[in-house]
Design a protein around this motif. Structure first.
Motif, PDB file in Angstrom:
ATOM      1  N   THR A   1      26.213  -1.245 -77.655  1.00  0.00           N
ATOM      2  CA  THR A   1      24.964  -1.533 -76.833  1.00  0.00           C
ATOM      3  C   THR A   1      24.352  -2.896 -77.473  1.00  0.00           C
ATOM      4  O   THR A   1      23.186  -3.410 -76.832  1.00  0.00           O
ATOM      5  CB  THR A   1      23.728  -0.489 -76.814  1.00  0.00           C
ATOM      6  OG1 THR A   1      23.274  -0.357 -78.331  1.00  0.00           O
ATOM      7  CG2 THR A   1      24.396   0.670 -76.495  1.00  0.00           C
TER       8      THR A   1
ATOM      9  N   GLN B   1      23.549  -6.325 -77.326  1.00  0.00           N
ATOM     10  CA  GLN B   1      23.731  -7.296 -76.324  1.00  0.00           C
ATOM     11  C   GLN B   1      24.112  -8.511 -76.768  1.00  0.00           C
ATOM     12  O   GLN B   1      24.958  -9.458 -76.248  1.00  0.00           O
ATOM     13  CB  GLN B   1      22.494  -7.395 -75.479  1.00  0.00           C
ATOM     14  CG  GLN B   1      22.628  -8.254 -74.135  1.00  0.00           C
ATOM     15  CD  GLN B   1      21.329  -8.150 -73.423  1.00  0.00           C
ATOM     16  OE1 GLN B   1      20.230  -7.386 -73.777  1.00  0.00           O
ATOM     17  NE2 GLN B   1      21.196  -8.645 -72.353  1.00  0.00           N
TER      18      GLN B   1
ATOM     19  N   GLU C   1      27.407 -10.661 -75.200  1.00  0.00           N
ATOM     20  CA  GLU C   1      27.361 -11.903 -74.480  1.00  0.00           C
ATOM     21  C   GLU C   1      28.159 -12.832 -75.252  1.00  0.00           C
ATOM     22  O   GLU C   1      28.720 -13.959 -74.687  1.00  0.00           O
ATOM     23  CB  GLU C   1      25.883 -12.228 -74.522  1.00  0.00           C
ATOM     24  CG  GLU C   1      24.899 -11.456 -73.514  1.00  0.00           C
ATOM     25  CD  GLU C   1      23.384 -11.763 -73.596  1.00  0.00           C
ATOM     26  OE1 GLU C   1      22.899 -12.778 -74.371  1.00  0.00           O
ATOM     27  OE2 GLU C   1      22.501 -11.327 -72.811  1.00  0.00           O
TER      28      GLU C   1
END
Length: 441
Positions: free
Chosen positions: A413, A415, A419
């Motif tokens: 998870t 991020q 990205e």
């Protein structure tokens, strides 16, 4: 049970000990069949010490000794008392390793006659003695002993024990035709005991290394200086001047503070830390839990001490004193190399200073030691992404991709890693597209 040792004890101490053993150990299955019936005539085995002239005339001390033997017989006669490993022939006098103490007699009021008797009882051929030449004759020289260099260490400097070194045991010196001409009255001599006459209290010594046992064969015999005196004798002379107690000498010795003191001496004596012998039943290791053993307790103490250093380091870090903070973290890891909090804190400082590879290494070790440590996982993921960004700038795109993937394998998870990886892959696709166009033209 050691049958032979038990037989020797019964032969020496007589019927009284036999009766006490029957009373104390009658429920012990290890002694069934080993103890003869009460009233059995006890003959001493060949080579065993002679029993007292009469077993009937006992002092209160004799009775207490026999009661002690009977009460602790299952421990005293157990085979487990034998060393668990090889026993070292010698223990080098090194005050950095353990507390080198004067002979215990230095702190006790033992009569000179008794000390002299004990000396001649215990001295053996091959033992090293140190003394001073008092007279030189045509057949050799006499020396008065000052101290011992091996064997059972005793306080003998005031006993005026004389030893003879015959001419045949004095090596020739290259520049002296007569071997004795090399020596002078007052010379300090280190020699090996060659012969002992215990009855007449006479010693003969030699300066040839062949008189030494194999474990002391490298010891230099002959003239020495006061600097060559054994440490235990130097300590004894210090106590003679200062009047210190045993405890005072012990506590000021550097070796007494050595954290590895117990391990060092246990190894030399062939004792196992996990199964040490003890006559105190409450200290028998089988009655203790694993976490109560010394290594486990030492680990807890080290962890506690290390955390104090980590706290001090964090305080330094908060006010920008990074050098002092790093010193505290390093100190914590010297005390407890696997301390997770110290590894995480040092890793964070490395990351702050830009040493990302070192930071990643500390975070990874911390996470191996404690997979559930949230900060170790969080900081590792952040540092992996930051390092991946550095590699992108260096056009090492494959390496950067691996760092982003590793961060996501730790936290699906996360991020920032997701990205960064998506952005990198788009960039790699653009590069591949332009390379394709160039190749097709």
């Amino acid at each position: 049970m050691d049958r032979e040792l038990l037989r020797q004890a019964l032969s020496y101490h007589g019927p009284t000990l036999l009766s006490l053993l029957h009373a104390e150990q009658h429920d012990n299955p290890d002694f069934r069949g080993l103890l003869p019936p009460p009233g059995t005539a006890l003959e001493p085995p060949r080579g065993a010490p002679h029993p007292p002239a009469t077993w009937r005339e006992e002092t209160s001390i004799d009775t207490e000794i026999k009661r002690f033997i009977a009460k602790k017989a299952d421990l005293l006669f157990a085979h487990s008392w034998k060393p668990n490993g090889p026993v070292s022939d010698t223990i080098e006098e090194n005050e950095e390793y353990y507390a080198v103490m004067p002979p215990l007699e230095r702190f006790m009021e033992v009569p000179r006659e008794d000390r002299r008797e004990f000396f001649f009882r215990d001295i053996e051929r091959g033992d090293i003695v140190i003394g001073k030449i008092t007279s030189i004759r045509e057949f050799g020289f006499f020396m008065v002993l000052i101290c011992l260099g091996s064997g059972i260490i005793r306080e003998i400097s005031d006993l005026e024990i004389t030893a003879l070194c015959p001419l045949r045991d004095v090596p020739s010196q290259s520049n002296h035709g007569d071997p004795l001409s090399y020596y002078q009255t007052g010379d300090l001599i280190r020699a090996a005991v060659k012969d002992v006459d215990r009855y007449h209290e006479k010693l003969t010594v030699s300066l040839y290394s062949s008189a030494l046992p194999p474990n002391h064969s490298s010891t230099k015999l002959g003239v020495i200086t006061s600097d060559d005196f054994p440490l235990h004798y130097k300590r004894s002379m210090e106590v003679a001047n200062t009047g210190e107690t045993f405890e005072e000498v012990l506590h000021r010795s550097p070796g007494f503070a050595n954290p590895s003191l117990v391990e060092y001496l246990a190894e030399k004596l062939g004792l196992s830390e996990s199964n040490p012998p003890s006559l105190m039943r409450s200290l028998q290791m089988k009655n203790f839990n694993e976490e109560d053993f010394a290594p486990a307790l030492r680990k807890k103490q080290s962890a506690s001490w290390a955390l104090k250093c980590v706290k001090a380091g964090v305080d330094y870090f908060k006010v920008g004193r990074h050098v002092e903070a790093m010193n505290e973290y390093n100190k914590a890891l010297e005390i407890d190399p696997q301390n997770v909090e110290a590894l995480v804190a040092r890793g964070a400082l490395y990351a702050t200073k830009g040493s990302l590879n070192k930071a990643i290494s500390d975070f990874e070790i911390a996470l191996e030691n404690c997979p559930t440590h949230r900060n170790a996982r969080k900081y590792l993921c952040q540092t992996l992404v930051e390092r991946g960004g550095q590699l992108e700038e260096e056009d090492k795109l494959i390496n950067a991709e691996n760092y982003y993937k590793k961060a996501l394998s730790l936290d699906e998870t996360f991020q920032e890693a997701e990205e960064a990886l998506a952005k990198l892959r788009k960039h790699m696709q653009v590069i591949l597209y332009f390379l394709f166009l160039q190749c097709s033209q």
